[in-house]
Motif scaffolding. Structure first.
Motif, PDB file in Angstrom:
ATOM      1  N   ALA A 139      46.196  53.280  40.243  1.00 32.45           N
ATOM      2  CA  ALA A 139      46.175  52.011  40.976  1.00 32.45           C
ATOM      3  C   ALA A 139      45.869  50.826  40.072  1.00 32.45           C
ATOM      4  O   ALA A 139      46.149  49.686  40.446  1.00 32.45           O
ATOM      5  N   ALA A 140      45.318  51.075  38.894  1.00 33.36           N
ATOM      6  CA  ALA A 140      44.999  49.981  37.981  1.00 33.36           C
ATOM      7  C   ALA A 140      46.234  49.165  37.641  1.00 33.36           C
ATOM      8  O   ALA A 140      46.143  47.977  37.351  1.00 33.36           O
ATOM      9  N   ARG A 141      47.401  49.782  37.722  1.00 34.09           N
ATOM     10  CA  ARG A 141      48.631  49.043  37.438  1.00 34.09           C
ATOM     11  C   ARG A 141      49.528  48.973  38.670  1.00 34.09           C
ATOM     12  O   ARG A 141      50.742  48.995  38.596  1.00 34.09           O
ATOM     13  N   SER A 142      48.884  48.890  39.817  1.00 34.42           N
ATOM     14  CA  SER A 142      49.636  48.878  41.069  1.00 34.42           C
ATOM     15  C   SER A 142      49.214  47.685  41.918  1.00 34.42           C
ATOM     16  O   SER A 142      48.567  46.765  41.436  1.00 34.42           O
ATOM     17  N   ASP A 143      49.549  47.717  43.183  1.00 27.98           N
ATOM     18  CA  ASP A 143      49.270  46.605  44.081  1.00 27.98           C
ATOM     19  C   ASP A 143      47.860  46.690  44.672  1.00 27.98           C
ATOM     20  O   ASP A 143      47.156  47.677  44.492  1.00 27.98           O
ATOM     21  N   LEU A 144      47.476  45.643  45.374  1.00 27.33           N
ATOM     22  CA  LEU A 144      46.114  45.549  45.888  1.00 27.33           C
ATOM     23  C   LEU A 144      45.781  46.607  46.924  1.00 27.33           C
ATOM     24  O   LEU A 144      44.649  47.095  46.951  1.00 27.33           O
ATOM     25  N   ASP A 145      46.721  46.996  47.784  1.00 27.85           N
ATOM     26  CA  ASP A 145      46.374  47.974  48.809  1.00 27.85           C
ATOM     27  C   ASP A 145      46.093  49.349  48.213  1.00 27.85           C
ATOM     28  O   ASP A 145      45.192  50.050  48.664  1.00 27.85           O
ATOM     29  N   THR A 146      46.814  49.748  47.163  1.00 31.99           N
ATOM     30  CA  THR A 146      46.495  51.024  46.534  1.00 31.99           C
ATOM     31  C   THR A 146      45.193  50.928  45.737  1.00 31.99           C
ATOM     32  O   THR A 146      44.434  51.885  45.687  1.00 31.99           O
ATOM     33  N   ARG A 147      44.934  49.774  45.148  1.00 31.59           N
ATOM     34  CA  ARG A 147      43.647  49.595  44.443  1.00 31.59           C
ATOM     35  C   ARG A 147      42.494  49.675  45.421  1.00 31.59           C
ATOM     36  O   ARG A 147      41.484  50.325  45.151  1.00 31.59           O
ATOM     37  N   ALA A 148      42.634  49.017  46.562  1.00 34.06           N
ATOM     38  CA  ALA A 148      41.556  49.029  47.558  1.00 34.06           C
ATOM     39  C   ALA A 148      41.319  50.441  48.088  1.00 34.06           C
ATOM     40  O   ALA A 148      40.171  50.899  48.176  1.00 34.06           O
ATOM     41  N   GLU A 149      42.383  51.134  48.425  1.00 33.05           N
ATOM     42  CA  GLU A 149      42.235  52.484  48.989  1.00 33.05           C
ATOM     43  C   GLU A 149      41.710  53.465  47.951  1.00 33.05           C
ATOM     44  O   GLU A 149      40.849  54.291  48.256  1.00 33.05           O
ATOM     45  N   SER A 150      42.198  53.386  46.719  1.00 30.00           N
ATOM     46  CA  SER A 150      41.707  54.307  45.692  1.00 30.00           C
ATOM     47  C   SER A 150      40.253  53.999  45.338  1.00 30.00           C
ATOM     48  O   SER A 150      39.470  54.921  45.095  1.00 30.00           O
ATOM     49  N   GLY A 151      39.880  52.725  45.335  1.00 26.41           N
ATOM     50  CA  GLY A 151      38.476  52.371  45.110  1.00 26.41           C
ATOM     51  C   GLY A 151      37.583  52.874  46.234  1.00 26.41           C
ATOM     52  O   GLY A 151      36.481  53.384  45.987  1.00 26.41           O
ATOM     53  N   HIS A 152      38.058  52.761  47.461  1.00 27.23           N
ATOM     54  CA  HIS A 152      37.299  53.246  48.620  1.00 27.23           C
ATOM     55  C   HIS A 152      37.062  54.752  48.519  1.00 27.23           C
ATOM     56  O   HIS A 152      35.928  55.222  48.686  1.00 27.23           O
ATOM     57  N   ILE A 153      38.106  55.511  48.238  1.00 31.33           N
ATOM     58  CA  ILE A 153      37.929  56.966  48.143  1.00 31.33           C
ATOM     59  C   ILE A 153      37.046  57.322  46.954  1.00 31.33           C
ATOM     60  O   ILE A 153      36.206  58.222  47.049  1.00 31.33           O
ATOM     61  N   LEU A 154      37.178  56.633  45.851  1.00 30.68           N
ATOM     62  CA  LEU A 154      36.348  56.930  44.683  1.00 30.68           C
ATOM     63  C   LEU A 154      34.880  56.625  44.962  1.00 30.68           C
ATOM     64  O   LEU A 154      33.994  57.394  44.583  1.00 30.68           O
ATOM     65  N   MET A 155      34.605  55.542  45.675  1.00 27.77           N
ATOM     66  CA  MET A 155      33.211  55.230  46.029  1.00 27.77           C
ATOM     67  C   MET A 155      32.634  56.272  46.984  1.00 27.77           C
ATOM     68  O   MET A 155      31.425  56.514  46.977  1.00 27.77           O
ATOM     69  N   ARG A 156      33.467  56.893  47.805  1.00 24.67           N
ATOM     70  CA  ARG A 156      33.006  57.958  48.703  1.00 24.67           C
ATOM     71  C   ARG A 156      32.880  59.285  47.963  1.00 24.67           C
ATOM     72  O   ARG A 156      31.967  60.065  48.212  1.00 24.67           O
TER      73      ARG A 156
END
Length: 171
Positions: A139-156
């Motif tokens: 997601a680091a080289r993708s759009d905001l929605d994939t960054r947000a979702e991948s960050g959310h799952i990683l924080m969980r």
């Protein structure tokens, strides 16, 4: 439309009626079934969601790899994980992952996010964390929605895997 108009309970039923219309093409009925599965999953109606996603898979699963087939496989995996059918969920993800690379970076990212959620729901915390990290790197080289979702799952996933500092870093 019903879900956005404040009548979310009627949305899956309305979409289900669309999926059963004989005057629509098979593809349109499959797409309506995909909508039913998404709406039912959001409302916790897992058995309805599973039946609908299976109708979608019956149509798209027989064709070449596609965005629709990948999406249906990912949704099926999430639904199966939610009802405790983890081995089947992981098999469904393997199917989605086989073709994700050929379908583009964004699809690969969403497929990895689906693996992370599936592993989280199955209490496979280390696997969920590893998939979360991979999704975060995609997601680091993708759009905001994939960054947000991948960050959310990683924080969980990070705290569940005993990596509290990593969750703080992502936040």
């Amino acid at each position: 439309g019903l879900a956005r108009a404040g009548q979310p309970a009627g949305a899956p039923r309305s979409a289900d009626r669309l999926a059963d219309r004989s005057d629509l093409s098979e593809r349109d009925r499959a797409d309506a079934s995909a909508l039913v599965s998404t709406l039912a999953l959001e409302q916790g109606q897992y058995r309805v969601a599973l039946a609908s996603v299976r109708r979608t898979l019956a149509f798209y699963g027989s064709g070449p790899p596609s965005l629709d087939a990948n999406s249906a496989s990912r949704n099926a995996a999430l639904i199966l994980a939610a009802i405790g059918e983890l081995p089947q969920a992981l098999l469904m993800l393997e199917q989605a992952e086989r073709n994700a690379k050929d379908l583009g970076h964004r699809v690969q990212t969403w497929t990895t996010i689906a693996r992370a959620w599936t592993c989280m729901w199955g209490n496979l915390h280390e696997e969920a964390y590893a998939a979360g990290e991979l999704a975060w790197s995609f997601a680091a080289r993708s759009d905001l929605d994939t960054r947000a979702e991948s960050g959310h799952i990683l924080m969980r996933a990070a705290p569940a895997a005993g990596r509290h500092h990593r969750a703080e870093g992502v936040a």
